[in-house]
Design a protein around this motif. Structure first.
Motif, PDB file in Angstrom:
ATOM      1  N   MET A   1     -49.349  -1.673 -47.778  1.00 25.87           N
ATOM      2  CA  MET A   1     -49.781  -2.774 -46.969  1.00 25.87           C
ATOM      3  C   MET A   1     -51.168  -3.065 -47.596  1.00 25.87           C
ATOM      4  O   MET A   1     -51.906  -1.916 -47.640  1.00 25.87           O
ATOM      5  CB  MET A   1     -49.780  -2.408 -45.701  1.00 25.87           C
ATOM      6  CG  MET A   1     -50.246  -3.485 -44.661  1.00 25.87           C
ATOM      7  SD  MET A   1     -49.150  -4.862 -44.314  1.00 25.87           S
ATOM      8  CE  MET A   1     -50.232  -6.060 -43.639  1.00 25.87           C
ATOM      9  N   ILE A   2     -51.670  -4.229 -47.934  1.00 25.09           N
ATOM     10  CA  ILE A   2     -53.059  -4.391 -48.279  1.00 25.09           C
ATOM     11  C   ILE A   2     -54.112  -4.584 -47.077  1.00 25.09           C
ATOM     12  O   ILE A   2     -53.673  -5.064 -46.166  1.00 25.09           O
ATOM     13  CB  ILE A   2     -53.045  -5.728 -49.061  1.00 25.09           C
ATOM     14  CG1 ILE A   2     -51.755  -6.030 -50.145  1.00 25.09           C
ATOM     15  CG2 ILE A   2     -54.489  -6.090 -49.504  1.00 25.09           C
ATOM     16  CD1 ILE A   2     -51.719  -7.281 -50.686  1.00 25.09           C
ATOM     17  N   GLU A   3     -54.854  -3.753 -47.270  1.00 23.12           N
ATOM     18  CA  GLU A   3     -55.827  -3.733 -46.206  1.00 23.12           C
ATOM     19  C   GLU A   3     -56.881  -4.939 -46.527  1.00 23.12           C
ATOM     20  O   GLU A   3     -57.620  -4.993 -47.571  1.00 23.12           O
ATOM     21  CB  GLU A   3     -56.759  -2.531 -46.485  1.00 23.12           C
ATOM     22  CG  GLU A   3     -55.807  -1.096 -45.959  1.00 23.12           C
ATOM     23  CD  GLU A   3     -55.542  -1.011 -44.465  1.00 23.12           C
ATOM     24  OE1 GLU A   3     -56.432  -1.564 -43.914  1.00 23.12           O
ATOM     25  OE2 GLU A   3     -54.609  -0.552 -44.118  1.00 23.12           O
ATOM     26  N   LEU A   4     -57.193  -5.716 -45.412  1.00 19.75           N
ATOM     27  CA  LEU A   4     -58.108  -6.784 -45.580  1.00 19.75           C
ATOM     28  C   LEU A   4     -59.129  -6.559 -44.249  1.00 19.75           C
ATOM     29  O   LEU A   4     -58.830  -6.389 -43.378  1.00 19.75           O
ATOM     30  CB  LEU A   4     -57.496  -8.202 -45.289  1.00 19.75           C
ATOM     31  CG  LEU A   4     -56.731  -8.692 -46.324  1.00 19.75           C
ATOM     32  CD1 LEU A   4     -55.743  -9.885 -46.011  1.00 19.75           C
ATOM     33  CD2 LEU A   4     -57.331  -8.920 -47.407  1.00 19.75           C
ATOM     34  N   SER A   5     -60.366  -6.963 -44.668  1.00 20.17           N
ATOM     35  CA  SER A   5     -61.226  -7.009 -43.629  1.00 20.17           C
ATOM     36  C   SER A   5     -61.351  -8.275 -43.084  1.00 20.17           C
ATOM     37  O   SER A   5     -60.504  -9.323 -43.406  1.00 20.17           O
ATOM     38  CB  SER A   5     -62.950  -6.652 -44.127  1.00 20.17           C
ATOM     39  OG  SER A   5     -63.048  -7.788 -44.953  1.00 20.17           O
ATOM     40  N   LEU A   6     -62.073  -8.542 -41.738  1.00 20.43           N
ATOM     41  CA  LEU A   6     -62.088  -9.635 -41.116  1.00 20.43           C
ATOM     42  C   LEU A   6     -62.511 -10.822 -41.833  1.00 20.43           C
ATOM     43  O   LEU A   6     -62.004 -12.057 -41.851  1.00 20.43           O
ATOM     44  CB  LEU A   6     -62.819  -9.464 -39.786  1.00 20.43           C
ATOM     45  CG  LEU A   6     -62.636 -10.892 -39.001  1.00 20.43           C
ATOM     46  CD1 LEU A   6     -61.356 -10.870 -38.330  1.00 20.43           C
ATOM     47  CD2 LEU A   6     -63.589 -10.287 -37.669  1.00 20.43           C
ATOM     48  N   THR A   7     -63.776 -10.577 -42.659  1.00 20.07           N
ATOM     49  CA  THR A   7     -64.315 -11.691 -43.638  1.00 20.07           C
ATOM     50  C   THR A   7     -63.222 -12.078 -44.598  1.00 20.07           C
ATOM     51  O   THR A   7     -63.103 -13.146 -44.911  1.00 20.07           O
ATOM     52  CB  THR A   7     -65.555 -11.138 -44.080  1.00 20.07           C
ATOM     53  OG1 THR A   7     -66.274 -10.267 -43.247  1.00 20.07           O
ATOM     54  CG2 THR A   7     -66.241 -12.120 -44.825  1.00 20.07           C
ATOM     55  N   GLU A   8     -62.495 -11.053 -45.286  1.00 19.47           N
ATOM     56  CA  GLU A   8     -61.649 -11.589 -46.399  1.00 19.47           C
ATOM     57  C   GLU A   8     -60.721 -12.109 -45.684  1.00 19.47           C
ATOM     58  O   GLU A   8     -59.865 -13.195 -46.221  1.00 19.47           O
ATOM     59  CB  GLU A   8     -61.089 -10.158 -47.009  1.00 19.47           C
ATOM     60  CG  GLU A   8     -62.156  -9.525 -48.087  1.00 19.47           C
ATOM     61  CD  GLU A   8     -61.534  -7.960 -48.477  1.00 19.47           C
ATOM     62  OE1 GLU A   8     -62.233  -7.788 -49.582  1.00 19.47           O
ATOM     63  OE2 GLU A   8     -60.617  -7.540 -47.888  1.00 19.47           O
ATOM     64  N   PHE A   9     -60.090 -11.665 -44.543  1.00 20.48           N
ATOM     65  CA  PHE A   9     -58.989 -12.324 -44.047  1.00 20.48           C
ATOM     66  C   PHE A   9     -59.324 -13.734 -43.598  1.00 20.48           C
ATOM     67  O   PHE A   9     -58.516 -14.702 -43.998  1.00 20.48           O
ATOM     68  CB  PHE A   9     -58.697 -11.826 -42.648  1.00 20.48           C
ATOM     69  CG  PHE A   9     -57.368 -12.421 -42.048  1.00 20.48           C
ATOM     70  CD1 PHE A   9     -56.000 -12.359 -42.402  1.00 20.48           C
ATOM     71  CD2 PHE A   9     -57.650 -13.132 -40.727  1.00 20.48           C
ATOM     72  CE1 PHE A   9     -55.003 -12.909 -41.649  1.00 20.48           C
ATOM     73  CE2 PHE A   9     -56.863 -13.744 -40.130  1.00 20.48           C
ATOM     74  CZ  PHE A   9     -55.361 -13.697 -40.708  1.00 20.48           C
ATOM     75  N   CYS A  10     -60.376 -14.096 -42.930  1.00 20.63           N
ATOM     76  CA  CYS A  10     -60.960 -15.463 -42.666  1.00 20.63           C
ATOM     77  C   CYS A  10     -61.118 -16.383 -43.838  1.00 20.63           C
ATOM     78  O   CYS A  10     -60.695 -17.535 -43.895  1.00 20.63           O
ATOM     79  CB  CYS A  10     -62.259 -15.363 -42.034  1.00 20.63           C
ATOM     80  SG  CYS A  10     -62.190 -14.706 -40.317  1.00 20.63           S
ATOM     81  N   LEU A  11     -61.817 -16.001 -44.954  1.00 23.37           N
ATOM     82  CA  LEU A  11     -61.901 -16.436 -46.373  1.00 23.37           C
ATOM     83  C   LEU A  11     -60.659 -16.751 -46.707  1.00 23.37           C
ATOM     84  O   LEU A  11     -60.420 -18.129 -47.192  1.00 23.37           O
ATOM     85  CB  LEU A  11     -62.555 -15.741 -47.239  1.00 23.37           C
ATOM     86  CG  LEU A  11     -63.276 -16.393 -48.236  1.00 23.37           C
ATOM     87  CD1 LEU A  11     -64.458 -17.201 -47.763  1.00 23.37           C
ATOM     88  CD2 LEU A  11     -63.937 -15.210 -49.387  1.00 23.37           C
TER      89      LEU A  11
END
Ligand SMILES: [Zn+2]
Length: 75
Positions: A1-11
């Protein structure tokens, strides 16, 4: 599973939204262009009396139903 931060997810969501809108616009424009082309092939306008009629035949020249003048298909 790829870990995404909230900023990366929003982008990522923002980029996906832009891509989807662009794709939808392109498909919509293409279908509109196709419809316009089909209509132009069927629709005939007399240059003399401006009578408009639909003709689904393949002949290049048709007689105007209004005045009888021979009209050429535009496309
Ligand atoms: Zn005519």
């Amino acid at each position: 599973m790829i870990e995404l931060s909230l900023t990366e997810f929003c982008l990522l969501m923002l980029i996906a939204a832009f891509v989807l809108v662009g794709l939808f616009g392109w498909v919509s424009r293409f279908s509109h262009w196709n419809e316009e082309r089909r209509g132009r092939r069927v629709r005939m306008v007399c240059d003399l009396c401006l009578e408009v009629w639909q003709d689904r035949g393949r002949e290049k020249i048709r007689a105007c139903p209004g005045c009888g003048r021979n009209c050429e298909r535009k496309s």
